[in-house]
Design an enzyme around this catalytic site. Structure first.
Site, PDB file in Angstrom:
ATOM      1  N   ALA A   1       0.848  -1.203   0.000  1.00  0.00           N
ATOM      2  CA  ALA A   1       0.000   0.000   0.000  1.00  0.00           C
ATOM      3  C   ALA A   1       0.878   1.246   0.000  1.00  0.00           C
ATOM      4  O   ALA A   1       2.095   1.151  -0.138  1.00  0.00           O
ATOM      5  CB  ALA A   1      -0.896  -0.012   1.225  1.00  0.00           C
ATOM      6  N   ASN A   2       0.273   2.406   0.098  1.00  0.00           N
ATOM      7  CA  ASN A   2       1.030   3.654   0.233  1.00  0.00           C
ATOM      8  C   ASN A   2       0.320   4.555   1.233  1.00  0.00           C
ATOM      9  O   ASN A   2      -0.721   4.189   1.770  1.00  0.00           O
ATOM     10  CB  ASN A   2       1.221   4.326  -1.130  1.00  0.00           C
ATOM     11  CG  ASN A   2      -0.104   4.647  -1.775  1.00  0.00           C
ATOM     12  OD1 ASN A   2      -0.883   5.420  -1.253  1.00  0.00           O
ATOM     13  ND2 ASN A   2      -0.377   4.015  -2.926  1.00  0.00           N
TER      14      ASN A   2
END
Ligand code: C5P
Length: 401
Positions: A211-212
């Site tokens: 993810a970010n």
């Protein structure tokens, strides 16, 4: 006529400023609103129900236990069958009742029963306004989401005392009602917009993902703003913890491929604003079961493959929206990278920002952007993400006026 079709319940409580409510009724009606008046016993000592009824062209409601009114309309319906409740003037007493949830007459009962926005225009002696009890009640009501207009500073009609306590002018109250009901211009009425927002989660196995740090704050604010300007908005959102914006259709997705499918399914559209921080890569073969750590064995290699580029797909699609806006989160060479993306992805604008950790932009509340267009760049000053959304909304609307 910006309040066109809006139904306003106007509660008039007792104070000399009640005479100004007669003018307020006219101001609200000339903007296109219908005004249904409710008067407290105190209000009737200052202005007559006959005058209020004549100006509003509606029945004036005064009694809580009126058999006729309860059968006819009823206090619960009065509280709900409107778009906004305006209290002008609002006495210290009525504010105190509201703050404490008292319901011993028609006005206070309606205020306890309503689920509509409430705008309060206080009017009282400056000493009453500054009294600690009124300060506490004011703070409580603000925390409850009640909106205020005024009071203004000036001379009191009855005592000549100076200080804060004069009711706001009818025109200011009408403008505040307008702003609250968001009945402003709708330059994007009839236009359809697709907005992407948030990160994507790319599974490694059923429990782990890549993810970010995207929060969705900027994309959600843009979706809400385009809706406020009248667009029919579909927001395709990755996993975020913020709440859905008002007035938009939200499609929740997890992975980039799902986001692409949802965006394509929402075509045709007039406007696409691709704000999501889409993961560039996904795990080539995500495991169906949790990958187990084996004693003595090397960590599993993560083989990545490229995700679809949604902005590029939309920018070159047969059903390409008239206006395509992309974002570019960069940590270096912001302007050059942004400009090359404009070309490569087929966008009309790239909103580029520096997301280096020291900026706090990714996940934060503020943003500093460079808007790169075909005819040049514009540096916008540091502002909160809501303000970026509003300015971008105006820029987008200018293409459709
Ligand atoms: O190439 P880069 O990821 O920096 O491009 C950013 C822009 O492209 C953003 O508007 C983002 O939403 C979009 N994008 C996309 N699909 C991807 C990667 C980026 O739509 N796979």
């Amino acid at each position: 006529m910006t309040l066109q079709g809006k139904r306003i319940l106007l509660i008039i409580s007792g104070g000399i400023a009640a005479y100004k409510s007669l003018d307020l009724i006219r101001r609200l009606r000339e903007r296109g609103a219908s005004v249904r008046p409710v008067m407290t016993a105190g209000a009737q000592a200052f202005v007559t129900p006959l005058a209020v009824g004549a100006l509003s062209a509606d029945k004036v409601f005064t009694e809580l236990f009126s058999r006729e009114d309860e059968q006819d309309v009823g206090h619960i319906r009065l509280a709900r069958d409107c778009d906004l409740i305006v209290i002008a003037p609002a006495t210290a007493d009525l504010m105190a009742k509201m703050a404490h949830g008292l319901a011993d007459d028609l006005a206070s009962t309606i205020l306890l029963a309503t689920d509509k926005p409430v705008l309060v225009a206080p009017a009282m002696n400056p000493k009453m306004w500054s009294h600690p009890a009124t300060r506490r009640n004011h703070a409580t009501l603000l925390a409850d989401g009640i909106r205020f207009i005024g009071p203004a500073a000036g001379e009191m009609a009855e005592s000549g005392e100076k200080g804060e306590g004069r009711m706001a002018e009818p025109l200011q109250i009408a403008a505040a009602a307008d702003a609250l009901l968001d009945a402003g211009p709708k330059p994007l009425a009839g236009k359809k917009a697709i907005v992407t927002s948030g990160p994507t989660h790319e599974p490694i196995d059923p429990v782990r993902y890549i993810a970010n740090r995207s929060s969705g704050k900027q994309g959600h604010a843009i979706a809400a703003e385009l809706a406020r300007l009248g667009a029919d908005v579909t927001l395709v959102s990755g996993p975020v913890t913020i709440s859905d914006p008002k007035g938009v259709t939200v499609v929740r997705v997890e992975r980039a491929e799902e986001m692409r499918d949802a965006v394509i399914a929402a075509l045709p559209a007039d406007i696409a604003v691709m704000v999501a921080a889409v993961a560039d890569w996904r795990v080539a073969a995500a495991s169906g079961n949790k990958i187990k750590k084996q004693p003595g064995e090397a960590p599993p290699p993560l083989l990545l493959t490229e995700n679809p580029d949604i902005l590029k797909t939309i920018g070159h699609h047969a059903k390409r929206p008239k206006l395509v806006v992309g974002f570019a989160a960069e940590t270096q060479n912001v302007a050059e990278n942004g400009r090359s993306k404009l070309e490569r992805k087929g966008a009309d604008y790239i909103v580029a920002n520096d997301v280096s950790p020291h900026t706090g932009i990714m996940g934060g509340d503020r943003n500093t952007v460079k808007v790169i267009g075909k005819s040049g760049d514009e540096d916008w000053p540091d502002m909160d993400k809501q303000a970026v959304a509003e300015r971008l909304g105006r820029l987008i609307a200018s293409h459709f006026s």
